[in-house]
Design an enzyme around this catalytic site. Structure first.
Site, PDB file in Angstrom:
ATOM      1  N   ASP A   1       0.856  -1.187   0.000  1.00 35.20           N
ATOM      2  CA  ASP A   1       0.000   0.000   0.000  1.00 35.20           C
ATOM      3  C   ASP A   1       0.890   1.233   0.000  1.00 35.20           C
ATOM      4  O   ASP A   1       2.118   1.113  -0.060  1.00 35.20           O
ATOM      5  CB  ASP A   1      -0.928  -0.009   1.224  1.00 35.20           C
TER       6      ASP A   1
ATOM      7  N   ASP B   1       1.385   4.811   2.334  1.00 34.70           N
ATOM      8  CA  ASP B   1       0.978   5.431   3.598  1.00 34.70           C
ATOM      9  C   ASP B   1       1.413   6.891   3.638  1.00 34.70           C
ATOM     10  O   ASP B   1       2.555   7.211   3.293  1.00 34.70           O
ATOM     11  CB  ASP B   1       1.642   4.690   4.769  1.00 34.70           C
TER      12      ASP B   1
ATOM     13  N   ASP C   1      -3.270   4.433   2.789  1.00 31.35           N
ATOM     14  CA  ASP C   1      -3.598   4.783   4.177  1.00 31.35           C
ATOM     15  C   ASP C   1      -3.245   6.243   4.426  1.00 31.35           C
ATOM     16  O   ASP C   1      -2.122   6.671   4.118  1.00 31.35           O
ATOM     17  CB  ASP C   1      -2.785   3.924   5.170  1.00 31.35           C
TER      18      ASP C   1
HETATM   19  N1  CTP Z   1       0.529   0.812  11.456  1.00 30.82           N
HETATM   20  C1  CTP Z   1      -0.101   1.178  12.602  1.00 30.82           C
HETATM   21  N2  CTP Z   1      -1.404   0.843  12.813  1.00 30.82           N
HETATM   22  C2  CTP Z   1      -2.076   0.163  11.868  1.00 30.82           C
HETATM   23  C3  CTP Z   1      -1.457  -0.207  10.682  1.00 30.82           C
HETATM   24  C4  CTP Z   1      -0.129   0.134  10.502  1.00 30.82           C
HETATM   25  O1  CTP Z   1       0.520   1.787  13.448  1.00 30.82           O
HETATM   26  N3  CTP Z   1      -3.341  -0.156  12.085  1.00 30.82           N
HETATM   27  C5  CTP Z   1       1.917   1.182  11.241  1.00 30.82           C
HETATM   28  C6  CTP Z   1       2.810  -0.032  11.299  1.00 30.82           C
HETATM   29  O2  CTP Z   1       3.377  -0.182  12.566  1.00 30.82           O
HETATM   30  C7  CTP Z   1       3.863   0.289  10.291  1.00 30.82           C
HETATM   31  C8  CTP Z   1       3.265   1.341   9.391  1.00 30.82           C
HETATM   32  O3  CTP Z   1       2.040   1.714   9.980  1.00 30.82           O
HETATM   33  O4  CTP Z   1       4.951   0.863  10.942  1.00 30.82           O
HETATM   34  C9  CTP Z   1       3.069   0.883   7.996  1.00 30.82           C
HETATM   35  O5  CTP Z   1       2.243  -0.245   7.964  1.00 30.82           O
HETATM   36  P1  CTP Z   1       2.033  -1.081   6.659  1.00 30.82           P
HETATM   37  O6  CTP Z   1       1.575  -0.223   5.549  1.00 30.82           O
HETATM   38  O7  CTP Z   1       1.153  -2.219   7.021  1.00 30.82           O
HETATM   39  O8  CTP Z   1       3.475  -1.728   6.392  1.00 30.82           O
HETATM   40  P2  CTP Z   1       4.693  -1.223   5.530  1.00 30.82           P
HETATM   41  O9  CTP Z   1       5.886  -1.316   6.387  1.00 30.82           O
HETATM   42  O10 CTP Z   1       4.407   0.093   4.896  1.00 30.82           O
HETATM   43  O11 CTP Z   1       4.807  -2.366   4.456  1.00 30.82           O
HETATM   44  P3  CTP Z   1       4.247  -2.337   2.954  1.00 30.82           P
HETATM   45  O12 CTP Z   1       5.342  -1.731   2.162  1.00 30.82           O
HETATM   46  O13 CTP Z   1       3.995  -3.739   2.579  1.00 30.82           O
HETATM   47  O14 CTP Z   1       3.003  -1.521   2.958  1.00 30.82           O
HETATM   48 MN    MN Z   2       2.635   0.423   3.805  1.00 30.86          MN
HETATM   49 MN    MN Z   3      -0.435   0.778   5.550  1.00 30.37          MN
END
Ligand code: CTP
Ligand code: MN
Ligand code: MN
Length: 532
Positions: free
Chosen positions: A340, A342, A456
């Site tokens: 995703d 963020d 997000d």
């Molecule tokens: N996070 C959070 N609360 C959530 C979801 C995520 O605090 N409900 C934080 C996680 O701890 C993480 C960050 O948001 O540090 C990013 O989460 P995520 O997008 O799931 O992971 P990524 O590390 O960005 O991996 P990817 O590249 O696959 O998206």
């Molecule tokens: Mn992410």
């Molecule tokens: Mn995320």
């Protein structure tokens, strides 16, 4: 060798000082009257080794085993077919058995994981390689070439992984554990994988792992298997298992968690086709997840993340001039792809950010950029959250989980070349597409027109920005380890909102990530080295 205690010849409960030699007659399933207990598996006789397991856990597990219809002997005897051990390696146990005066060796020496798997299955499960005790004792090997601190937040973990085969295997077992509601095991595998990610070169022999933290018996067995045989049977078995495959496919749907997937599997639903045929009621998120399943399975590229960033920025400054957006999550750590994108949004003037998210969402929706969105309001109140209530893992910022509609690169490029450089997504109901030519306004799934991307959005007041930035940059394990460090080593409590010092009974303020690391007594680790 580890000194062995003879007094543990007979483990707790029996009270007899005798060795196995004089216990051959104990045919019971544990104590007086045990012979009357129903044993469902006459071929299987368990003995739980107290050494390193501890007497209370041994008693608990023994009782559990008997309840499930297993014969569990208090004493080691010739009847025993399976010796269950925890945190012991094969050599240790064999030596222990020898010292018991000819303790039999034909019994299977198994790790407690076989026992717990059997309890879960309600029958003795097949013995996999991962269930067998590991043979060499790592502590005794000479090796030990790497030195790694045990907290991931004390290590610098870049994206350069020298042991991808090993870390992929451990991550798969972690994922399987998490999907099976075994979070403790999941974290153990994640920690083990993270230690290997931090190594400066490939591991070629188990002896090199001596002294490394976070490598439990189970992880070591998996690693040893791969080093010696090229693959771990447990990992291969898991990968092929129908249950794991179904859990992966179903939880791959946005909005579907392990619990829902589990329920569906119990109803005989193992794939998307069966789900669609089943007529299961789906909530709005799950329906959107299913509609855009293929797109959301595709990794998001950095270029796509940047394109979405331009749109979000346009939205944010249109509804609140001066507001700022920051790319967070994996892309901030330098990852080339992600599941995703963020973003963290704030405004330099405290309070101006209040109510921002609904306006941003309305703007994005009016321009046709959102295929799905769910916004939650900010529920964080320091006065209420503070000292009595340690911050939970979930933060309470105003946030939006969404699915964006992103135009394909070619189309974005054409727009950039035109007079609307900021218009990088595909706006379904947007006036600026009118002069795009003969394309339909919504090329519903037409190949190469647009794709769905998970996005997000989080809004933070500027006073909490540094904490939010640190908390949302990840990796998830790095965050977990930071909180563990804060709590265990500093008596502090860290969340994405604040840092509370229990000894001083006060919040510690910070305007940068560097300051937070410094409050925690940690050397600063930049995002690109937080890929634990
Ligand atoms: N996070 C959070 N609360 C959530 C979801 C995520 O605090 N409900 C934080 C996680 O701890 C993480 C960050 O948001 O540090 C990013 O989460 P995520 O997008 O799931 O992971 P990524 O590390 O960005 O991996 P990817 O590249 O696959 O998206
Ligand atoms: Mn992410
Ligand atoms: Mn995320």
């Amino acid at each position: 060798m580890v000194p062995l205690k003879r007094r543990k010849v007979v483990s707790s409960g029996a009270g007899s000082p005798g060795g196995p030699g004089d216990t051959g007659s104990t045919g019971s399933t544990g104590g007086p009257g045990g012979g009357e207990e129903r044993t469902r598996f006459p071929q299987v006789v368990l003995f739980l080794l107290e050494r390193k397991m501890g007497s209370s856990r041994r008693a608990f597990l023994s009782q559990l085993g008997r309840k499930k219809g297993f014969q569990v002997e208090e004493l080691l005897s010739e009847r025993v077919t399976h010796v269950i051990c925890e945190n012991n390696c094969g050599d240790e146990v064999r030596t222990w058995l020898r010292l018991q005066g000819g303790g039999r060796t034909s019994a299977q020496l198994l790790d407690v994981s076989w026992f717990t798997d059997s309890m879960r299955a309600g029958r003795p499960v097949d013995i996999l390689d991962g269930h067998k005790l590991q043979e060499q004792q790592i502590d005794d090997a000479e090796g030990g070439v790497f030195s790694v601190p045990s907290y991931a937040c004390l290590r610098r973990t870049t994206l350069e992984n020298h042991n991808p085969v090993l870390t992929d295997a451990l991550s798969l077992l972690a994922e399987n554990a998490e999907l099976s509601d075994e979070d403790g095991r999941g974290v153990a595998f994640r920690r083990a994988a993270a230690v290997l990610k931090a190594l400066p070169e490939p591991v070629t022999g188990a002896a090199q792992l001596r002294g490394l933290p976070c490598l439990g018996g189970h992880s070591l067995r998996v690693i040893t298997d791969i080093l010696e045989n090229g693959a771990s049977r447990e990992v291969e078995f898991t990968k092929q298992s129908e249950r794991f495959k179904a859990l992966k496919v179903l939880t791959g749907i946005f909005g579907v968690g392990a619990k829902t997937a589990e329920r569906w599997i119990r109803d005989g639903i193992h794939n998307l086709h069966q789900l669609q045929e089943s007529g299961q009621a789906l909530n709005r998120a799950q329906q959107a997840g299913l509609d855009h399943y293929d797109d959301l399975q595709q990794p998001v590229t950095r270029a796509e993340a940047d394109a979405i960033g331009e749109v979000v920025e346009e939205a944010v400054v249109s509804v609140l001039p001066g507001a700022q957006i920051t790319l967070i999550g994996g892309f901030r750590r330098g990852k080339l792809t992600g599941h995703d994108v963020d973003f963290l949004i704030t405004h330099p003037e405290e309070g101006r950010e209040v109510g921002l998210m609904p306006k941003v969402v309305t703007w994005l929706e009016s321009q046709g950029f959102l295929l799905y969105q769910k916004t939650t309001r900010n529920s964080y109140l320091e006065a209420k959250a503070g000292p009595a209530r340690p911050p939970s893992n979930m933060d309470r910022f105003e946030r939006c989980f969404s699915i964006f509609k992103l135009a394909d690169a070619e189309k974005r490029g054409r727009k950039r070349a035109g007079n609307a450089p900021e218009d990088t997504c595909c706006p379904a109901a947007h006036s600026r597409v009118a002069d795009e030519g003969p394309e339909p306004v919504k090329p519903a799934g037409g190949p190469g027109r647009w794709r769905a991307v998970r996005v997000d959005l989080v809004v933070s007041p500027v006073s909490q920005f540094a904490f939010a930035l640190l908390g949302w940059t990840g990796s998830k394990l790095f965050e977990r380890e930071l909180r563990r460090w804060a709590g265990r080593e500093r008596a502090m409590s860290l969340s994405s909102h604040a840092l509370y010092d229990s000894k001083q009974s006060r919040y510690l303020r910070a305007t940068s990530e560097e300051e937070i690391f410094s409050h925690l007594g940690l050397e600063y680790i930049p995002p690109s080295e937080r890929n634990a």
